[in-house]
Write a protein that holds these residues in place. Structure first.
Motif, PDB file in Angstrom:
ATOM      1  N   ILE B  21     -17.406  -7.818  35.925  1.00 15.51           N
ATOM      2  CA  ILE B  21     -16.729  -8.807  36.766  1.00 15.51           C
ATOM      3  C   ILE B  21     -17.346 -10.174  36.535  1.00 15.51           C
ATOM      4  CG2 ILE B  21     -16.253  -9.510  39.151  1.00 15.51           C
ATOM      5  CD1 ILE B  21     -16.193  -6.585  39.908  1.00 15.51           C
ATOM      6  N   ILE B  22     -18.681 -10.215  36.427  1.00 12.26           N
ATOM      7  CA  ILE B  22     -19.344 -11.502  36.198  1.00 12.26           C
ATOM      8  C   ILE B  22     -18.918 -12.087  34.854  1.00 12.26           C
ATOM      9  CG2 ILE B  22     -21.582 -12.619  35.798  1.00 12.26           C
ATOM     10  CD1 ILE B  22     -22.756 -10.661  37.863  1.00 12.26           C
ATOM     11  N   MET B  23     -18.899 -11.238  33.815  1.00  9.28           N
ATOM     12  CA  MET B  23     -18.485 -11.728  32.498  1.00  9.28           C
ATOM     13  C   MET B  23     -17.082 -12.301  32.548  1.00  9.28           C
ATOM     14  SD  MET B  23     -19.962  -8.722  30.077  1.00  9.28           S
ATOM     15  CE  MET B  23     -18.943  -9.113  28.678  1.00  9.28           C
ATOM     16  N   PHE B  24     -16.207 -11.585  33.238  1.00  9.48           N
ATOM     17  CA  PHE B  24     -14.824 -12.043  33.336  1.00  9.48           C
ATOM     18  C   PHE B  24     -14.747 -13.353  34.107  1.00  9.48           C
ATOM     19  CE2 PHE B  24     -10.593 -12.079  35.311  1.00  9.48           C
ATOM     20  CZ  PHE B  24      -9.826 -11.991  34.170  1.00  9.48           C
ATOM     21  N   ALA B  25     -15.517 -13.419  35.189  1.00  8.75           N
ATOM     22  CA  ALA B  25     -15.493 -14.628  36.021  1.00  8.75           C
ATOM     23  C   ALA B  25     -16.020 -15.833  35.248  1.00  8.75           C
ATOM     24  CB  ALA B  25     -16.298 -14.407  37.292  1.00  8.75           C
ATOM     25  N   VAL B  26     -17.104 -15.622  34.501  1.00  7.41           N
ATOM     26  CA  VAL B  26     -17.678 -16.741  33.748  1.00  7.41           C
ATOM     27  C   VAL B  26     -16.674 -17.278  32.740  1.00  7.41           C
ATOM     28  CG1 VAL B  26     -19.438 -17.374  32.062  1.00  7.41           C
ATOM     29  CG2 VAL B  26     -20.065 -16.019  34.050  1.00  7.41           C
ATOM     30  N   ALA B  27     -15.913 -16.375  32.138  1.00  8.49           N
ATOM     31  CA  ALA B  27     -14.986 -16.807  31.101  1.00  8.49           C
ATOM     32  C   ALA B  27     -13.659 -17.306  31.657  1.00  8.49           C
ATOM     33  CB  ALA B  27     -14.741 -15.663  30.120  1.00  8.49           C
ATOM     34  N   TYR B  28     -13.267 -16.824  32.812  1.00 10.52           N
ATOM     35  CA  TYR B  28     -11.896 -17.058  33.250  1.00 10.52           C
ATOM     36  C   TYR B  28     -11.810 -17.802  34.574  1.00 10.52           C
ATOM     37  CZ  TYR B  28      -7.572 -15.292  31.191  1.00 10.52           C
ATOM     38  OH  TYR B  28      -6.421 -15.166  30.483  1.00 10.52           O
ATOM     39  N   ILE B  29     -12.556 -17.305  35.571  1.00 12.54           N
ATOM     40  CA  ILE B  29     -12.398 -17.848  36.918  1.00 12.54           C
ATOM     41  C   ILE B  29     -13.154 -19.165  37.063  1.00 12.54           C
ATOM     42  CG2 ILE B  29     -12.535 -17.291  39.383  1.00 12.54           C
ATOM     43  CD1 ILE B  29     -10.901 -15.224  37.987  1.00 12.54           C
ATOM     44  N   ILE B  30     -14.394 -19.193  36.562  1.00 13.71           N
ATOM     45  CA  ILE B  30     -15.189 -20.418  36.728  1.00 13.71           C
ATOM     46  C   ILE B  30     -14.572 -21.606  35.989  1.00 13.71           C
ATOM     47  CG2 ILE B  30     -17.467 -21.475  36.400  1.00 13.71           C
ATOM     48  CD1 ILE B  30     -18.685 -18.760  37.002  1.00 13.71           C
ATOM     49  N   PRO B  31     -14.129 -21.450  34.739  1.00 14.09           N
ATOM     50  CA  PRO B  31     -13.474 -22.600  34.094  1.00 14.09           C
ATOM     51  C   PRO B  31     -12.297 -23.120  34.911  1.00 14.09           C
ATOM     52  CG  PRO B  31     -13.735 -20.828  32.527  1.00 14.09           C
ATOM     53  CD  PRO B  31     -14.229 -20.314  33.831  1.00 14.09           C
ATOM     54  N   LEU B  32     -11.611 -22.192  35.536  1.00 16.10           N
ATOM     55  CA  LEU B  32     -10.478 -22.585  36.375  1.00 16.10           C
ATOM     56  C   LEU B  32     -10.946 -23.466  37.525  1.00 16.10           C
ATOM     57  CD1 LEU B  32      -7.671 -21.505  35.706  1.00 16.10           C
ATOM     58  CD2 LEU B  32      -7.868 -20.024  37.679  1.00 16.10           C
ATOM     59  N   CYS B  33     -12.045 -23.042  38.172  1.00 18.59           N
ATOM     60  CA  CYS B  33     -12.583 -23.831  39.288  1.00 18.59           C
ATOM     61  C   CYS B  33     -13.120 -25.163  38.780  1.00 18.59           C
ATOM     62  CB  CYS B  33     -13.702 -23.058  39.998  1.00 18.59           C
ATOM     63  SG  CYS B  33     -13.150 -21.484  40.641  1.00 18.59           S
ATOM     64  N   VAL B  34     -13.818 -25.125  37.628  1.00 19.28           N
ATOM     65  CA  VAL B  34     -14.334 -26.361  37.042  1.00 19.28           C
ATOM     66  C   VAL B  34     -13.183 -27.323  36.783  1.00 19.28           C
ATOM     67  CG1 VAL B  34     -15.448 -27.359  34.999  1.00 19.28           C
ATOM     68  CG2 VAL B  34     -16.338 -25.252  36.000  1.00 19.28           C
ATOM     69  N   ALA B  35     -12.090 -26.786  36.226  1.00 22.47           N
ATOM     70  CA  ALA B  35     -10.945 -27.635  35.898  1.00 22.47           C
ATOM     71  C   ALA B  35     -10.335 -28.233  37.150  1.00 22.47           C
ATOM     72  CB  ALA B  35      -9.903 -26.831  35.135  1.00 22.47           C
ATOM     73  N   ILE B  36     -10.268 -27.434  38.219  1.00 24.92           N
ATOM     74  CA  ILE B  36      -9.731 -27.978  39.463  1.00 24.92           C
ATOM     75  C   ILE B  36     -10.616 -29.130  39.920  1.00 24.92           C
ATOM     76  CG2 ILE B  36      -9.308 -27.489  41.916  1.00 24.92           C
ATOM     77  CD1 ILE B  36      -8.489 -24.658  41.071  1.00 24.92           C
ATOM     78  N   GLY B  37     -11.922 -28.942  39.848  1.00 25.35           N
ATOM     79  CA  GLY B  37     -12.851 -29.999  40.227  1.00 25.35           C
ATOM     80  C   GLY B  37     -12.648 -31.251  39.379  1.00 25.35           C
ATOM     81  N   ILE B  38     -12.632 -31.078  38.075  1.00 21.73           N
ATOM     82  CA  ILE B  38     -12.528 -32.232  37.167  1.00 21.73           C
ATOM     83  C   ILE B  38     -11.179 -32.924  37.305  1.00 21.73           C
ATOM     84  CG2 ILE B  38     -12.461 -32.901  34.724  1.00 21.73           C
ATOM     85  CD1 ILE B  38     -14.599 -30.846  34.221  1.00 21.73           C
TER      86      ILE B  38
END
Lengths: 277, 295
Positions: B21-38
């Motif tokens: 789950i962490i691997m998936f989140a690092v690759a998929y979910i976190i970039p999504l959150c980063v992009a929302i932030g940026i």
């Protein structure tokens, strides 16, 4: 009389079907035989068969495009991704298929996101994340994206497969004294072999073929994959088309071979995946 | 759900699945959150980064370039739904009919391009379309039609059609195999009964096969719609969205904003906009199609 008419119709129908199929795959055949022409014949007439086959085109293409390190990089990504995705798919699918646990809905929702979001919408976000971490153009940068790209489908395929494995086998194993890890690795894994091979092959195809993330995250000549190496071909100096064609053939041949060996698994997997996605 | 063979504590389950789950989140979910932030900033890649609220989204709303790209996605969708599904359906019906032999061969051959890299396929077609020595020009020359060959990828009026041909060629096999699998489940005796009652092939296809194939067709339609939101490789390799913006699609537009113009803030907003539009499209189409099925 009627049977004669039937026979004629059958022959006509088959000729038509073969004609359609042949037209469909002709561009690939054309690619194949043009890749061994010398450049003068290629420029003069692209339809005729090669009169003077230049097998050396392949060696030249490998040298010109630096394809050997690129092949190594591609294989490196493919092998690690395939192993990771296969293992993860079976383990996660097993727990989703067999247990009720806290947060299970969240877990399956997380992976479902992966199947709903259009992949290339993540191109910029992933680049930004890895840029901030200073990880672009490193050896491992593509592993996680490729893993994440394929694991939702793998989990889905394995989940429905494991659901159909009779529980009695596990129950018997427990009576014989097996623990959880033994059930997973000694029972579920071997029994899921047919589905694991499907997942592994689909992952292999996808990570071998992938281009967009490779060019954005790892375009450095040291770590670039085959697709990126091919891209730099067409942007290089005066392009020699026959060599370019030879390079395209070489990138595709392994995939075509795998396809003919495993077409049943591939077709089943892609169909099932499509139905879900 | 029936009980599992052994009782396992929740913590132990997460011990197994959390790493993935962490691997998936690092690759998929976190970039999504980063992009929302940026997407709420004006970041251009340098040290300066300023929060600018919803300015990027206001801009996105009024950005013609973005909406033209999205419209092009929709144009591809219409072309693919009509011609790709249409051809696939006819071909599947034809190959599945009793007369045609070598069904397995046809199925495998027509599916072959689908397993190739779409980037490589696009490069192959770049040569097929080439004006001087391309396959199509060469055939046209042989039959004396060389003046009639259009500028496949350089004419803004037809570039979308030319690209759609490439996409149809590559992916039609996927629909053929799905439809062939569906046709296998259609009870042949129903067709035969209708024929006995005097219906011709066309009528029985229209009134018996087509309604029975509805669930399979729905699968194909949703697949086609989500596929059209994923367009990138083919466009990137063949036209880069040009000439002008005549073949621009949303993913390509986001790419250009980020990597050509270095507007990372805005490119993130474009990516988020693309995700929202595509989710609306996919979910809405599922809802509409499934409701129709119930009637």
């Amino acid at each position: 009389m009627r049977s004669v008419k039937e026979t004629v119709l059958t022959i006509l129908a088959n000729i038509l079907a073969l004609l359609i199929t042949f037209t469909c795959i002709f561009p690939l055949i054309w690619l194949l035989y043009n890749s061994v022409k010398d450049k003068y014949q290629f420029m003069k007439d692209t339809i005729s068969l090669p009169t003077n086959p230049q097998w050396g085109n392949y060696a030249k293409a490998i040298k010109l495009g630096n394809l050997i390190p690129a092949t190594f990089n591609t294989l490196f990504n493919v092998v690690i991704t395939v192993v990771l995705v296969s293992v993860a798919s079976v383990i996660v699918a097993y727990f989703l298929a067999r247990y009720n646990f806290k947060g299970k809905k969240v877990v399956s929702a997380i992976f479902l996101i992966g199947m709903l979001i259009p992949l290339y919408a993540l191109l910029v976000p992933m680049f930004l994340q890895y840029k901030m971490l200073g990880m672009t153009n490193t050896r491992f940068v593509l592993i996680l994206p490729y893993f994440a790209m394929q694991v939702p489908l793998g989990i889905f395929l394995c989940e429905s497969f494991i659901q159909d494995i009779p529980r009695e086998i596990e129950e018997a194993a427990v009576i014989d004294g097996c623990g959880l890890s033994q059930i997973i690795f000694k029972i579920i894994f071997p029994l899921s072999k047919p589905m694991i091979s499907t997942v592994a092959i689909l992952t292999l195809l996808a990570s071998w073929n992938e281009f967009a993330f490779a060019t954005v995250l790892s375009s450095d000549s040291k770590f670039r994959t085959l697709s990126v190496a091919i891209q730099s071909y067409s942007s290089g100096r005066e392009m020699e088309y026959t060599l370019f064609l030879a390079a395209l053939v070489m990138v595709s041949i392994p995939i075509i071979l795998i396809y003919f060996i495993f077409s049943k698994q591939i077709i089943n997997g892609m169909t099932a995946g499509a139905v879900k996605g | 759900m029936k009980k599992s063979a052994i009782k396992v504590k929740t913590g132990r389950i997460y011990l197994y699945i959390l790493p993935f789950i962490i691997m998936f989140a690092v690759a998929y979910i976190i970039p999504l959150c980063v992009a929302i932030g940026i997407s709420f900033t004006n970041w251009r890649g340098g040290k300066n980064i300023k929060f600018i609220g919803i300015d990027n989204y206001m801009k996105l709303f009024q950005d013609q370039g973005f909406w033209i790209s999205f419209l092009n996605n929709l144009k591809f969708m219409v072309l693919m739904l009509i011609f790709q599904l249409g051809f696939a359906f006819l071909f599947a019906l034809f190959v599945q009919s009793k007369r045609v032999k070598l069904k397995g061969f046809h199925r495998r051959a027509i599916f072959l391009p689908s397993v190739l890299s779409s980037f490589v396929v696009a490069l192959i077609w770049q040569i097929v379309y080439n004006k001087n020595f391309g396959l199509i020009s060469a055939v046209a020359e042989k039959i004396g039609l060389e003046d009639k060959v259009p500028l496949w990828l350089d004419d803004p009026k037809i570039v979308i059609n030319s690209l759609a041909i490439v996409l149809i060629w590559q992916f039609v096999g996927q629909y053929v195999i799905i439809l062939m699998a569906g046709l296998q489940n259609v009870d042949q005796s129903l067709m035969e009964a209708a024929m006995m009652d005097g219906a011709n092939t066309f009528q029985s296809t229209l009134h018996i096969t087509l309604p029975l194939m509805k669930p399979t067709l729905i699968v194909c339609i949703t697949l086609c719609i989500s596929g059209c939101m994923k367009l990138f490789d083919t466009i990137y390799a063949l036209t880069g969205g040009g000439p002008g913006s005549s073949s621009m699609v949303t993913a390509m537009y986001a790419y250009n904003q980020a990597f050509k113009l270095k507007q990372f803030g805005y490119a993130s907003a474009v990516s988020i906009g693309m995700i929202i539009l595509s989710l609306i499209l996919v979910l809405a189409s599922r809802k509409i199609l499934n409701r129709k099925e119930e009637v």
